[in-house]
Design an enzyme around this catalytic site. Structure first.
Site, mmCIF file in Angstrom:
data_model
loop_
_atom_site.group_PDB
_atom_site.id
_atom_site.type_symbol
_atom_site.label_atom_id
_atom_site.label_comp_id
_atom_site.label_asym_id
_atom_site.label_seq_id
_atom_site.Cartn_x
_atom_site.Cartn_y
_atom_site.Cartn_z
ATOM 1 N N GLU A 107 0.819 -1.203 0.000
ATOM 2 C CA GLU A 107 0.000 0.000 0.000
ATOM 3 C C GLU A 107 0.859 1.262 0.000
ATOM 4 O O GLU A 107 0.512 2.262 -0.643
ATOM 5 C CB GLU A 107 -0.951 -0.016 1.189
ATOM 6 N N GLU A 127 -1.920 -10.403 4.127
ATOM 7 C CA GLU A 127 -2.753 -10.193 5.304
ATOM 8 C C GLU A 127 -4.109 -10.877 5.164
ATOM 9 O O GLU A 127 -4.822 -11.090 6.152
ATOM 10 C CB GLU A 127 -2.932 -8.692 5.585
#
Length: 251
Positions: A107, A127
């Site tokens: 990100e 994740e």
């Protein structure tokens, strides 16, 4: 110090320096990243931010899940949990990636305008395996960069892809053996362009994305009017012979 920054010419190089944790970001590191962002924005002579990670193993492995308690109170911050991921910089940014860019680290890379990575780098949203959501812009930026189909591939599966596949996806701008050195070459080239029009075009592209076409064209016209004087001067330089034959036309 978990985050270091230095000026290299017109580049403002920000390094996440927690190699023992694969440059994972805990709460204090996120605060340091925000401080570095603010310093970049305040430095008028810093024209490009280069974001990288120390150690040669990871760009950033995401949020430090072993220190998740240090994120208390960060989820709703306007700037984003990992320091600046909900902010839009006013100047170009480049991710120089060597190693893992995973989860929140991906990100952070997506936050940048350009991404340059070494051949052995890898990317993904692991994740997914632990039920941790993307909360630093990944659900919004990844589809904008690679398209919805490929974005959902990575977001839903949690699979990790190598640099070659990331380049095919359009996730990477370039693969280079020395990502930082190449990012600095890009930074130098971008810094050499007339800034007003480059920044105006960047703003129109970023803010216009997702707008209806007529609204996007209106935004483009607005930025063009604001920089028309610079354009006239540039056209005069071209007419006098400057920049002919592609001189100065790339990185």
């Amino acid at each position: 110090m978990a985050v270091s920054s230095e000026r290299v010419g017109a580049a403002f190089v920000v390094t996440i320096d927690r190699p023992e944790r694969r440059n994972a970001v805990d709460g204090p590191t996120a605060e340091a990243l925000r401080d570095a962002f603010d310093a970049f924005e305040a430095d008028d002579d810093a024209r490009v931010l280069v974001l990288t990670g120390a150690g040669g193993i990871a760009f950033c492995a995401g949020a430090d899940l072993k220190a998740i308690d240090t994120y208390a109170g960060r989820l709703d911050l306007a700037e984003g949990p990992m320091g600046f991921t909900r902010l839009t910089p006013s100047k170009p940014t480049i991710a120089a990636i060597d190693g893992f860019a995973l989860a929140g680290g991906l990100e952070l890379a997506l936050w940048c305008d350009l991404r340059i990575a070494t051949p052995t780098s890898s990317f993904g949203c692991p994740e997914r395996r632990w039920g941790v959501p993307l909360i630093d812009g990944g659900t919004q930026r990844l589809p904008r960069i690679v398209g919805m189909g490929r974005a959902l591939d990575l977001i839903l599966s949690g699979r990790i892809i190598d640099a070659a596949e990331a380049e095919r996806f359009g996730l990477l701008t370039e693969i280079a053996d020395d990502a930082v050195a190449r990012a600095l070459e890009w930074a130098q080239a971008l810094a050499a362009f007339p800034q007003e029009t480059m920044l105006a075009d960047r703003r129109a592209a970023i803010e216009g994305f997702g707008l209806p076409l007529d609204a996007g064209l209106a935004l483009e016209a607005e930025t063009a009017r604001a920089t028309f004087g610079v354009a006239v001067a540039g056209a005069a330089r071209f007419a006098s012979g400057e920049g002919r034959g592609g001189a100065g036309a790339g990185v």
